[in-house]
Enzyme design. Structure first.
Site, PDB file in Angstrom:
ATOM      1  N   SER A 198     -74.425  56.184 167.076  1.00  0.00           N
ATOM      2  CA  SER A 198     -73.368  55.961 168.029  1.00  0.00           C
ATOM      3  C   SER A 198     -72.021  56.336 167.962  1.00  0.00           C
ATOM      4  CB  SER A 198     -73.152  54.375 168.236  1.00  0.00           C
ATOM      5  OG  SER A 198     -72.530  54.079 169.305  1.00  0.00           O
ATOM      6  N   TYR A 211     -72.700  45.865 164.694  1.00  0.00           N
ATOM      7  CA  TYR A 211     -73.564  46.847 165.199  1.00  0.00           C
ATOM      8  C   TYR A 211     -72.841  48.356 164.857  1.00  0.00           C
ATOM      9  CZ  TYR A 211     -74.810  50.201 168.847  1.00  0.00           C
ATOM     10  OH  TYR A 211     -75.265  51.255 169.404  1.00  0.00           O
TER      11      TYR A 211
HETATM   12  P1  NAD Z   1     -82.420  49.889 175.347  1.00  0.00           P
HETATM   13  O1  NAD Z   1     -82.164  48.310 175.438  1.00  0.00           O
HETATM   14  O2  NAD Z   1     -82.850  50.360 176.507  1.00  0.00           O
HETATM   15  O3  NAD Z   1     -83.108  50.181 174.089  1.00  0.00           O
HETATM   16  C1  NAD Z   1     -83.056  49.592 172.772  1.00  0.00           C
HETATM   17  C2  NAD Z   1     -84.503  49.115 172.539  1.00  0.00           C
HETATM   18  O4  NAD Z   1     -84.593  48.854 170.968  1.00  0.00           O
HETATM   19  C3  NAD Z   1     -85.359  48.037 173.292  1.00  0.00           C
HETATM   20  O5  NAD Z   1     -85.733  48.618 174.545  1.00  0.00           O
HETATM   21  C4  NAD Z   1     -86.144  47.426 172.110  1.00  0.00           C
HETATM   22  O6  NAD Z   1     -87.346  47.948 172.469  1.00  0.00           O
HETATM   23  C5  NAD Z   1     -85.705  48.186 170.900  1.00  0.00           C
HETATM   24  N1  NAD Z   1     -85.522  47.048 169.940  1.00  0.00           N
HETATM   25  C6  NAD Z   1     -84.439  46.390 169.640  1.00  0.00           C
HETATM   26  N2  NAD Z   1     -84.808  45.358 168.740  1.00  0.00           N
HETATM   27  C7  NAD Z   1     -85.927  45.701 168.301  1.00  0.00           C
HETATM   28  C8  NAD Z   1     -86.636  44.835 167.453  1.00  0.00           C
HETATM   29  N3  NAD Z   1     -86.291  43.798 166.580  1.00  0.00           N
HETATM   30  N4  NAD Z   1     -87.874  45.216 167.296  1.00  0.00           N
HETATM   31  C9  NAD Z   1     -88.464  46.330 167.979  1.00  0.00           C
HETATM   32  N5  NAD Z   1     -87.847  47.080 168.750  1.00  0.00           N
HETATM   33  C10 NAD Z   1     -86.378  46.504 168.935  1.00  0.00           C
HETATM   34  O7  NAD Z   1     -80.977  50.556 175.023  1.00  0.00           O
HETATM   35  P2  NAD Z   1     -80.414  51.751 174.613  1.00  0.00           P
HETATM   36  O8  NAD Z   1     -79.095  51.984 175.140  1.00  0.00           O
HETATM   37  O9  NAD Z   1     -81.329  52.956 175.189  1.00  0.00           O
HETATM   38  O10 NAD Z   1     -80.578  52.010 172.981  1.00  0.00           O
HETATM   39  C11 NAD Z   1     -81.284  52.842 172.355  1.00  0.00           C
HETATM   40  C12 NAD Z   1     -80.352  53.473 171.102  1.00  0.00           C
HETATM   41  O11 NAD Z   1     -79.198  54.006 171.588  1.00  0.00           O
HETATM   42  C13 NAD Z   1     -79.970  52.161 170.194  1.00  0.00           C
HETATM   43  O12 NAD Z   1     -80.083  52.442 168.837  1.00  0.00           O
HETATM   44  C14 NAD Z   1     -78.448  52.028 170.404  1.00  0.00           C
HETATM   45  O13 NAD Z   1     -77.800  51.580 169.506  1.00  0.00           O
HETATM   46  C15 NAD Z   1     -78.027  53.372 170.890  1.00  0.00           C
HETATM   47  N6  NAD Z   1     -76.877  53.503 171.645  1.00  0.00           N
HETATM   48  C16 NAD Z   1     -76.737  53.390 172.855  1.00  0.00           C
HETATM   49  C17 NAD Z   1     -75.578  53.527 173.461  1.00  0.00           C
HETATM   50  C18 NAD Z   1     -75.418  53.034 175.093  1.00  0.00           C
HETATM   51  O14 NAD Z   1     -74.284  53.000 175.585  1.00  0.00           O
HETATM   52  N7  NAD Z   1     -76.450  52.468 175.764  1.00  0.00           N
HETATM   53  C19 NAD Z   1     -74.630  53.993 172.962  1.00  0.00           C
HETATM   54  C20 NAD Z   1     -74.773  54.274 171.714  1.00  0.00           C
HETATM   55  C21 NAD Z   1     -75.983  54.301 170.751  1.00  0.00           C
END
Ligand code: NAD
Ligand code: MG
Length: 306
Positions: A198, A211
């Site tokens: 991130s 985080y």
């Molecule tokens: P999202 O909520 O759609 O996806 C995150 C997924 O993580 C969830 O759907 C869930 O299935 C899984 N998860 C969380 N805890 C879990 C656990 N204990 N066991 C199994 N699965 C688990 O959100 P997203 O934003 O698509 O996130 C995906 C990645 O992107 C993450 O690593 C997040 O940190 C990263 N990210 C997101 C953003 C943003 O702005 N959305 C920015 C930077 C990084």
């Protein structure tokens, strides 16, 4: 996800267009969803590429495990990988079954196999078994996308309970070590590991101490592991998203009062959509990136990075 999600429009990710208005600047309501958040209930809806991502045969015959593949970035990656010719296994929390089924439908409509693997990655035994089940369902494994993540915003360090601290570290970084160890038994030379980090790794928000520090650890882990595995022909890289509209954000990932302005402060002036991340993962998984190792590909709307 719309019900008729197998249609594609004539506008796809390869159509020449202005990135400023490829998507509108969104102003989500100050509504909070229960953790882990639901793609189906996301308001406004996000674009996972189900109507637009066009494959060009870059991952034909590949076998990928994508954690957190039910929603957000992971779902967009699963859809893109399938359209590029890969079979995919997705892991997700049991509460996310409906979202996972939606992704399964799009993957199978592309003529590819989807293996659904519900379970909790904070459980070390599940991390090992989910890899074995993916290998069994796919008939092998040559891409691991460590994408699952937990993000809970808190005003003060005093509000971060020990339970939250441990769960965030377990889900975001410890699971990455465990999944990687389990996968290495199966990954042939030519395989790729892609970790979702991130912009928070370098620009931590004061409300995301737990985080953001896991994301800094992921960057460091990626660069170290890339060197260790290079001689085996396994490439390790990371993708660093900026503000992307996914269920993570309204399910306590941001203070609710910040949601209406989500993503508006980046140079491009708008939040990113999950499908805008997919080409970065496709590139890093594909053999065309054979000389790219230990890299962090930032997909963040223009925020400067180190
Ligand atoms: P999202 O909520 O759609 O996806 C995150 C997924 O993580 C969830 O759907 C869930 O299935 C899984 N998860 C969380 N805890 C879990 C656990 N204990 N066991 C199994 N699965 C688990 O959100 P997203 O934003 O698509 O996130 C995906 C990645 O992107 C993450 O690593 C997040 O940190 C990263 N990210 C997101 C953003 C943003 O702005 N959305 C920015 C930077 C990084
Ligand atoms: Mg989800």
């Amino acid at each position: 996800m719309a019900s008729d999600d197998t249609d594609t429009t004539t506008t796809d990710q390869l159509t020449f267009q202005n990135p400023v208005d490829r998507y509108p600047s969104i102003s989500p309501p100050e509504e909070t969803q229960a953790e882990p958040g639901s793609q189906r209930e996301l308001t406004p809806a996000a674009d996972l590429g189900e109507h637009s991502y066009r494959g060009t045969g870059r991952l034909v015959g590949r076998k990928a495990l994508i954690t957190g593949g039910d929603s957000g970035i992971g779902a967009a990656v699963a859809i893109a990988f399938a359209r590029e010719g890969a079979d995919v296994a997705i892991s997700y929390l049991p509460a996310e079954e409906e979202d996972a089924r939606d992704v399964e439908r799009v993957v199978t409509a592309a003529g590819r196999t989807a293996v659904l693997l519900p379970g909790d990655l904070t459980d070390a035994d599940f991390c090992a078994s989910v890899v074995d089940r993916a290998v069994e369902g796919l008939g092998g494994l040559d891409v691991l996308v460590n994408n699952a993540g937990k993000q809970i915003a808190t005003e003060s360090i005093h509000d971060i309970t020990d339970e939250q601290l441990e769960a965030t570290y377990q889900a975001n970084i410890l699971a990455m070590f465990r999944l990687t160890k389990a996968a290495l038994k199966h990954l042939p030379p030519g395989s790729a590991i892609i970790n979702t980090t991130s912009v928070q790794a370098y620009e931590p928000s004061p409300t995301l101490l737990d985080y953001a520090s896991t994301k800094a650890a992921i960057n460091n882990f990626t660069k170290g592991l890339a060197q260790q595995l290079a001689p085996q022909g396994i490439r390790v890289n990371a993708v660093a998203p900026g503000p992307i509209w996914t269920p993570l954000q309204p399910s306590h990932g941001q203070p609710a009062e910040d949601l209406p302005e989500f993503g508006q402060s980046v140079p491009l002036g708008r939040a990113g959509q999950p499908t805008e991340l997919a080409p970065a993962y496709v590139f890093l998984a594909s053999p065309e990136s054979s000389y790219v190792l230990g890299e962090t590909l930032n997909v963040n709307g223009g925020s400067p990075t180190p």
